[in-house]
Write a protein that holds these residues in place. Structure first.
Motif, PDB file in Angstrom:
ATOM      1  N   UNK A 104      18.051  51.289 -31.971  1.00  0.00           N
ATOM      2  CA  UNK A 104      16.774  50.615 -32.232  1.00  0.00           C
ATOM      3  C   UNK A 104      15.620  51.612 -32.193  1.00  0.00           C
ATOM      4  N   UNK A 105      14.609  51.334 -32.997  1.00  0.00           N
ATOM      5  CA  UNK A 105      13.391  52.139 -33.070  1.00  0.00           C
ATOM      6  C   UNK A 105      13.648  53.607 -33.379  1.00  0.00           C
ATOM      7  N   UNK A 106      14.519  53.851 -34.359  1.00  0.00           N
ATOM      8  CA  UNK A 106      14.785  55.221 -34.809  1.00  0.00           C
ATOM      9  C   UNK A 106      14.513  55.293 -36.302  1.00  0.00           C
ATOM     10  N   UNK A 107      13.824  56.342 -36.741  1.00  0.00           N
ATOM     11  CA  UNK A 107      13.523  56.523 -38.154  1.00  0.00           C
ATOM     12  C   UNK A 107      13.271  58.000 -38.428  1.00  0.00           C
ATOM     13  N   UNK A 108      12.754  58.311 -39.619  1.00  0.00           N
ATOM     14  CA  UNK A 108      12.451  59.702 -39.971  1.00  0.00           C
ATOM     15  C   UNK A 108      10.950  59.930 -39.935  1.00  0.00           C
ATOM     16  N   UNK A 109      10.563  61.183 -40.143  1.00  0.00           N
ATOM     17  CA  UNK A 109       9.139  61.507 -40.234  1.00  0.00           C
ATOM     18  C   UNK A 109       8.548  60.825 -41.466  1.00  0.00           C
ATOM     19  N   UNK A 110       7.266  60.459 -41.420  1.00  0.00           N
ATOM     20  CA  UNK A 110       6.624  59.774 -42.558  1.00  0.00           C
ATOM     21  C   UNK A 110       6.264  60.754 -43.678  1.00  0.00           C
ATOM     22  N   UNK A 111       7.258  61.106 -44.497  1.00  0.00           N
ATOM     23  CA  UNK A 111       7.075  62.131 -45.524  1.00  0.00           C
ATOM     24  C   UNK A 111       6.614  61.578 -46.874  1.00  0.00           C
ATOM     25  N   UNK A 112       6.786  60.274 -47.111  1.00  0.00           N
ATOM     26  CA  UNK A 112       6.383  59.661 -48.380  1.00  0.00           C
ATOM     27  C   UNK A 112       4.891  59.335 -48.349  1.00  0.00           C
ATOM     28  N   UNK A 113       4.275  59.286 -49.541  1.00  0.00           N
ATOM     29  CA  UNK A 113       2.861  58.922 -49.657  1.00  0.00           C
ATOM     30  C   UNK A 113       2.725  57.547 -50.295  1.00  0.00           C
ATOM     31  N   UNK A 114       1.713  56.802 -49.852  1.00  0.00           N
ATOM     32  CA  UNK A 114       1.422  55.504 -50.454  1.00  0.00           C
ATOM     33  C   UNK A 114       0.683  55.718 -51.775  1.00  0.00           C
ATOM     34  N   UNK A 115       1.052  54.936 -52.785  1.00  0.00           N
ATOM     35  CA  UNK A 115       0.403  55.023 -54.090  1.00  0.00           C
ATOM     36  C   UNK A 115      -0.991  54.428 -53.987  1.00  0.00           C
ATOM     37  N   UNK A 116      -1.986  55.200 -54.351  1.00  0.00           N
ATOM     38  CA  UNK A 116      -3.385  54.794 -54.243  1.00  0.00           C
ATOM     39  C   UNK A 116      -3.650  53.464 -54.947  1.00  0.00           C
ATOM     40  N   UNK A 117      -4.344  52.581 -54.242  1.00  0.00           N
ATOM     41  CA  UNK A 117      -4.754  51.309 -54.817  1.00  0.00           C
ATOM     42  C   UNK A 117      -3.706  50.217 -54.779  1.00  0.00           C
ATOM     43  N   UNK A 118      -2.551  50.476 -54.146  1.00  0.00           N
ATOM     44  CA  UNK A 118      -1.483  49.460 -54.129  1.00  0.00           C
ATOM     45  C   UNK A 118      -1.409  48.680 -52.821  1.00  0.00           C
ATOM     46  N   UNK A 119      -2.193  49.057 -51.840  1.00  0.00           N
ATOM     47  CA  UNK A 119      -2.150  48.339 -50.567  1.00  0.00           C
ATOM     48  C   UNK A 119      -2.413  49.258 -49.394  1.00  0.00           C
ATOM     49  N   UNK A 120      -2.151  48.735 -48.212  1.00  0.00           N
ATOM     50  CA  UNK A 120      -2.494  49.461 -46.995  1.00  0.00           C
ATOM     51  C   UNK A 120      -1.636  48.958 -45.841  1.00  0.00           C
ATOM     52  N   UNK A 121      -1.318  49.841 -44.911  1.00  0.00           N
ATOM     53  CA  UNK A 121      -0.598  49.474 -43.693  1.00  0.00           C
ATOM     54  C   UNK A 121      -1.562  49.571 -42.506  1.00  0.00           C
ATOM     55  N   UNK A 122      -1.398  48.688 -41.533  1.00  0.00           N
ATOM     56  CA  UNK A 122      -2.255  48.696 -40.349  1.00  0.00           C
ATOM     57  C   UNK A 122      -1.403  48.764 -39.091  1.00  0.00           C
ATOM     58  N   UNK A 123      -1.676  49.755 -38.250  1.00  0.00           N
ATOM     59  CA  UNK A 123      -0.951  49.941 -36.990  1.00  0.00           C
ATOM     60  C   UNK A 123      -1.869  49.613 -35.822  1.00  0.00           C
ATOM     61  N   UNK A 124      -1.416  48.728 -34.942  1.00  0.00           N
ATOM     62  CA  UNK A 124      -2.140  48.432 -33.702  1.00  0.00           C
ATOM     63  C   UNK A 124      -1.489  49.255 -32.594  1.00  0.00           C
TER      64      UNK A 124
END
Length: 198
Positions: free
Chosen positions: A172-192
């Motif tokens: 659980x709670x294992x992943x990779x480094x955030x190497x991908x980029x979000x495509x401009x103008x397609x949305x947004x992620x919010x972290x609390x």
């Protein structure tokens, strides 16, 4: 005569003590009347009261940038309740992802089983509950999101294998480094951000 004087003095002392105590109690009791000068102070106090918040959260939808034109979308609705602050594996919610190119690809829906956030970085994991990718259901996957405002980044546990199906048993709670980029103008992620008691 001396004895009678002592009794009177003692009685007077008790009455004075009771009077002081009453005065102290009265002064300790909040006043019912509010003057104009008191109003701003009371309003400031009310606004300073901390509001109830979740222990952590990851929300939002966006597409990833790929120069070849791949249509890759991630959506998150993951939450960790305030009462579960010390137990990230009690996180609830879902997330979904899809990857299509030239009309071919697959999608998956995931039930969240862990959420950790530190600053504006989140790692969420869960088990795939529904997918049109053969062999994907029942597999645990993890995703990392870096909330950078308009330039969010994302990574996923199957980055080195190419497919969630090819990944081995994932904790659980294992992943990779955030190497991908979000495509401009397609949305947004919010972290609390998570604020564990240290």
């Amino acid at each position: 005569m001396k004895r009678r004087t002592k009794i009177v003095v003692l009685g007077s002392a008790l009455l004075l003590t009771a009077g002081v105590a009453s005065a102290a109690t009265a002064s300790d009791t909040p006043r019912q009347r509010t003057t104009a000068s008191d109003a701003p102070r009371q309003q400031a106090t009310a606004s300073d009261t901390p509001r109830h918040r979740e222990a952590a959260a990851l929300t939002g939808t966006a597409k990833l940038y790929r120069s070849a034109g791949d249509d890759i979308t991630f959506s998150f609705d993951a939450h960790l309740a305030a009462e579960d602050k010390a137990e990230p594996t009690k996180a609830t919610g879902t997330f979904a992802f899809s990857h299509y190119l030239n009309g071919e690809g697959a999608r998956a829906e995931v039930k969240v089983d862990c959420l950790l956030t530190g600053g504006k970085v989140a790692v969420v994991s869960g088990v795939i509950t529904d997918s049109d990718l053969p062999g994907a259901e029942g597999k645990r996957v993890g995703v990392t999101v870096h909330d950078l405002g308009r330039h969010d980044r994302l990574g996923y546990s199957w980055a080195s294998t190419g497919s969630p199906v090819d990944a081995k048993e994932l904790p659980k709670c294992v992943s990779s480094a955030p190497f991908e980029k979000v495509l401009k103008g397609t949305g947004d992620f919010t972290v609390l951000p998570w604020r564990p008691a240290l």
